[in-house]
Design an enzyme around this catalytic site. Structure first.
Site, mmCIF file in Angstrom:
data_model
loop_
_atom_site.group_PDB
_atom_site.id
_atom_site.type_symbol
_atom_site.label_atom_id
_atom_site.label_comp_id
_atom_site.label_asym_id
_atom_site.label_seq_id
_atom_site.Cartn_x
_atom_site.Cartn_y
_atom_site.Cartn_z
ATOM 1 N N HIS A 49 36.357 2.293 49.495
ATOM 2 C CA HIS A 49 35.856 1.099 48.827
ATOM 3 C C HIS A 49 35.320 0.140 49.895
ATOM 4 O O HIS A 49 35.492 0.387 51.096
ATOM 5 C CB HIS A 49 36.966 0.412 47.999
ATOM 6 C CG HIS A 49 38.165 0.028 48.807
ATOM 7 N ND1 HIS A 49 39.374 0.676 48.711
ATOM 8 C CD2 HIS A 49 38.332 -0.934 49.745
ATOM 9 C CE1 HIS A 49 40.231 0.137 49.537
ATOM 10 N NE2 HIS A 49 39.636 -0.847 50.182
HETATM 11 C C1 T46 Z 1 41.635 -1.899 52.496
HETATM 12 C C2 T46 Z 1 42.302 -0.717 53.087
HETATM 13 C C3 T46 Z 1 42.217 -0.691 54.584
HETATM 14 C C4 T46 Z 1 48.628 -4.864 46.193
HETATM 15 O O1 T46 Z 1 49.276 -5.105 45.171
HETATM 16 N N1 T46 Z 1 48.463 -5.859 47.118
HETATM 17 C C5 T46 Z 1 47.763 -5.649 48.271
HETATM 18 O O2 T46 Z 1 47.640 -6.574 49.090
HETATM 19 C C6 T46 Z 1 47.180 -4.370 48.493
HETATM 20 C C7 T46 Z 1 46.364 -4.087 49.753
HETATM 21 C C8 T46 Z 1 47.344 -3.384 47.548
HETATM 22 N N2 T46 Z 1 48.060 -3.636 46.424
HETATM 23 C C9 T46 Z 1 48.272 -2.572 45.452
HETATM 24 C C10 T46 Z 1 47.031 -2.136 44.692
HETATM 25 C C11 T46 Z 1 47.264 -0.664 44.452
HETATM 26 O O3 T46 Z 1 48.004 -0.508 43.255
HETATM 27 O O4 T46 Z 1 48.709 -1.415 46.170
HETATM 28 C C12 T46 Z 1 48.151 -0.239 45.616
HETATM 29 C C13 T46 Z 1 47.426 0.560 46.674
HETATM 30 O O5 T46 Z 1 46.247 -0.160 47.069
HETATM 31 P P1 T46 Z 1 44.871 0.559 47.410
HETATM 32 O O6 T46 Z 1 44.728 1.766 46.585
HETATM 33 O O7 T46 Z 1 43.779 -0.454 47.337
HETATM 34 O O8 T46 Z 1 45.132 0.987 48.931
HETATM 35 P P2 T46 Z 1 44.127 1.610 49.989
HETATM 36 O O9 T46 Z 1 44.946 2.165 51.075
HETATM 37 O O10 T46 Z 1 43.132 2.508 49.347
HETATM 38 O O11 T46 Z 1 43.286 0.344 50.564
HETATM 39 C C14 T46 Z 1 43.945 -0.668 51.288
HETATM 40 C C15 T46 Z 1 43.495 -2.050 50.802
HETATM 41 O O12 T46 Z 1 43.659 -2.139 49.392
HETATM 42 C C16 T46 Z 1 42.060 -2.345 51.147
HETATM 43 O O13 T46 Z 1 41.813 -3.725 50.987
HETATM 44 O O14 T46 Z 1 40.652 -2.383 53.037
HETATM 45 O O15 T46 Z 1 43.661 -0.549 52.683
#
Ligand code: T46
Length: 134
Positions: A49
């Site tokens: 993303h």
């Molecule tokens: C990014 C890369 C490097 C939260 O509730 N609060 C938070 O601050 C974050 C980051 C995530 N979440 C929840 C949302 C999802 O249900 O945690 C779950 C996993 O998040 P996500 O699928 O977005 O994780 P990644 O590893 O794909 O991405 C993350 C960050 O979301 C993103 O901003 O730049 O790490």
């Protein structure tokens, strides 16, 4: 594409090492949020993303991980494999994290609070957002 890696000052002595990060000094923005990912399973790719406005600094505090950055024109893959180096990831940058080593911990310092509306999770939408597709 310019890759911005920040060397993080190590305070090492005979006991071991310590790295301290202060906003606007070691991290180039005000820190609103810190999160970290660990126990990432083999073969998993995270991220996929971009963010409309969020800036972040990524530090692999244990193990190693590869970060693909894509600005819509160029792609670069960066290896993070030590706890004294930060990778700056600007807004408008597609990112993918892969090849997490066993036990890898990726810590992220973020310029804003969590906001799902700031995410662009569709690649074509990202290309349109950065003006590379109409
Ligand atoms: C990014 C890369 C490097 C939260 O509730 N609060 C938070 O601050 C974050 C980051 C995530 N979440 C929840 C949302 C999802 O249900 O945690 C779950 C996993 O998040 P996500 O699928 O977005 O994780 P990644 O590893 O794909 O991405 C993350 C960050 O979301 C993103 O901003 O730049 O790490």
């Amino acid at each position: 594409m310019e890759i911005k890696k920040y060397p993080l000052q190590q305070h090492g002595d005979s006991r071991g090492h310590l790295v301290a990060l202060e906003e606007k000094t070691d991290v180039p923005f005000e820190i609103k949020r810190v999160y970290y990912m660990f126990d990432t399973k083999s073969g998993i790719v995270r991220g996929m993303h971009a963010h409309k406005s969020l800036e972040q600094l990524l530090v692999c505090v244990h193990g190693s991980v590869k970060i693909l950055l894509d600005d819509g024109t160029e792609k670069e893959t960066v290896l993070l494999d030590n706890p004294y180096e930060g990778l700056y990831v600007s807004n408008n940058m597609w990112r993918e994290m892969s090849e997490f080593s066993e036990g890898a911990v990726l810590m992220v310092f973020a310029s804003k609070y969590y906001d799902e509306d700031d995410y662009i999770r569709d690649y074509d939408e990202f290309l349109r957002f950065v003006g590379k597709k109409f």
